[in-house]
Scaffold this active site. Structure first.
Site, PDB file in Angstrom:
ATOM      1  N   CYS A  45       0.849  -1.185   0.000  1.00 27.79           N
ATOM      2  CA  CYS A  45       0.000   0.000   0.000  1.00 27.79           C
ATOM      3  C   CYS A  45       0.880   1.229   0.000  1.00 27.79           C
ATOM      4  CB  CYS A  45      -0.897  -0.021   1.239  1.00 27.79           C
ATOM      5  SG  CYS A  45      -2.040   1.361   1.313  1.00 27.79           S
ATOM      6  N   HIS A  88      -9.090  -4.052  -2.027  1.00 24.96           N
ATOM      7  CA  HIS A  88      -8.138  -3.256  -1.237  1.00 24.96           C
ATOM      8  C   HIS A  88      -8.502  -1.765  -1.332  1.00 24.96           C
ATOM      9  CE1 HIS A  88      -3.783  -2.254  -0.063  1.00 24.96           C
ATOM     10  NE2 HIS A  88      -4.263  -1.092  -0.483  1.00 24.96           N
ATOM     11  N   GLU A  89      -8.794  -1.304  -2.565  1.00 28.52           N
ATOM     12  CA  GLU A  89      -9.115   0.124  -2.744  1.00 28.52           C
ATOM     13  C   GLU A  89     -10.450   0.471  -2.093  1.00 28.52           C
ATOM     14  OE1 GLU A  89      -6.746   1.809  -3.561  1.00 28.52           O
ATOM     15  OE2 GLU A  89      -5.523   0.335  -4.615  1.00 28.52           O
ATOM     16  N   HIS A 120     -10.233   1.124   1.497  1.00 32.44           N
ATOM     17  CA  HIS A 120      -9.765   2.482   1.836  1.00 32.44           C
ATOM     18  C   HIS A 120     -10.949   3.435   2.008  1.00 32.44           C
ATOM     19  CE1 HIS A 120      -5.407   2.472   1.714  1.00 32.44           C
ATOM     20  NE2 HIS A 120      -5.372   1.861   0.551  1.00 32.44           N
TER      21      HIS A 120
HETATM   22 ZN    ZN Z   1      -3.704   0.924  -0.163  1.00 32.56          ZN
END
Ligand code: ZN
Length: 183
Positions: A99, A141-142, A145
Site C-alpha cells: 500500500c 483493497h481500494e 480504503h
Molecule cells: Zn492501499
C-alpha cells in the site's frame, strides 16, 4: 495535473468513512482534476491502485490499473466513482499486498476470489462487471480504503507481514501467493 502527497498509516483521513460523490459533482472540473491527480500520483509512486482518501480527499473515488484481465471491455486504466462490490464466490485467494500509505511493506491477505462491481465512471457512465483474480484483490483493497480499512487490518498472521526487500529476498522465490503490488 499535480502529484499529490500520499497520506501514511496513522493519518486520520485513512480511517474515515469517505463520502459519496453526489451526482451533480460527477464530471465536474474539480472531480476530474482530482482523478487526474490521483492517476499521476499512482504512476509517480508505481502503484497499481489509489483511493482518494490516500491523497487526503475523503471521497469514494478509486483509480486502478488492470493487469490480468485486459479485454476490450476492460480499459487498462479505470476510474471508479462510488464503487459497490459484492463477493460472488466462496472461493478465497491470498496475495501479498502492499500500500502506498504503508510504504516499504508487504502483507499476505486472504479475500474472496471473485466479486461483482458496480460504479460510475469518470463521466457518470455505469460500470458493471464481474472481476476475479488479483484485479479483484486490488479493487477490494481500494474499496476498503473508502471505509477506513487498511490491508494491515486484514493480515491474519503477523508473521505474514514483512519489509518489501526482505519479502523479496526470503518469501517471493517459490511462494505461490507471491503476487504483490502497492495499492
Ligand atoms: Zn492501499
Amino acid at each position: 495535473m499535480a502529484i499529490r502527497k500520499v497520506a501514511r498509516l496513522g493519518h486520520p483521513v485513512l480511517r474515515k468513512r469517505a463520502a459519496l460523490v453526489v451526482n451533480g459533482r460527477i464530471g465536474s472540473p474539480e472531480i476530474n482534476q482530482l482523478v487526474q491527480d490521483m492517476v499521476e500520483t499512482m504512476f509517480e509512486y508505481d502503484g497499481r491502485g489509489l483511493a482518494a482518501p490516500q491523497v487526503h480527499e475523503s471521497l469514494r473515488i478509486v483509480v486502478m490499473l488492470w493487469e490480468h484481465e485486459k479485454t476490450e471491455k476492460k480499459p487498462s486504466l479505470l476510474c471508479l466513482i462510488n464503487p459497490v462490490i459484492k463477493p460472488i464466490t466462496k472461493a478465497m485467494s491470498s496475495y501479498w499486498e502492499g500500500c502506498l500509505s504503508v510504504p516499504g511493506m508487504r502483507g499476505k491477505v486472504t479475500r474472496p476470489n471473485q466479486i461483482s462491481l458496480s460504479a460510475s465512471g469518470i463521466q457518470g457512465e455505469k460500470i458493471q462487471m464481474d472481476v476475479s483474480g488479483f484485479d479483484a484483490t486490488v479493487i477490494q483493497h481500494e474499496c476498503d480504503h473508502l471505509d477506513g480499512i487498511l490491508y494491515v487490518d486484514r493480515i491474519k498472521d503477523m508473521k505474514d507481514f514483512a519489509y518489501t526487500d526482505e519479502y523479496e529476498r526470503y518469501t517471493l522465490p517459490g511462494d505461490p501467493d507471491s503476487e504483490g503490488a502497492d495499492e
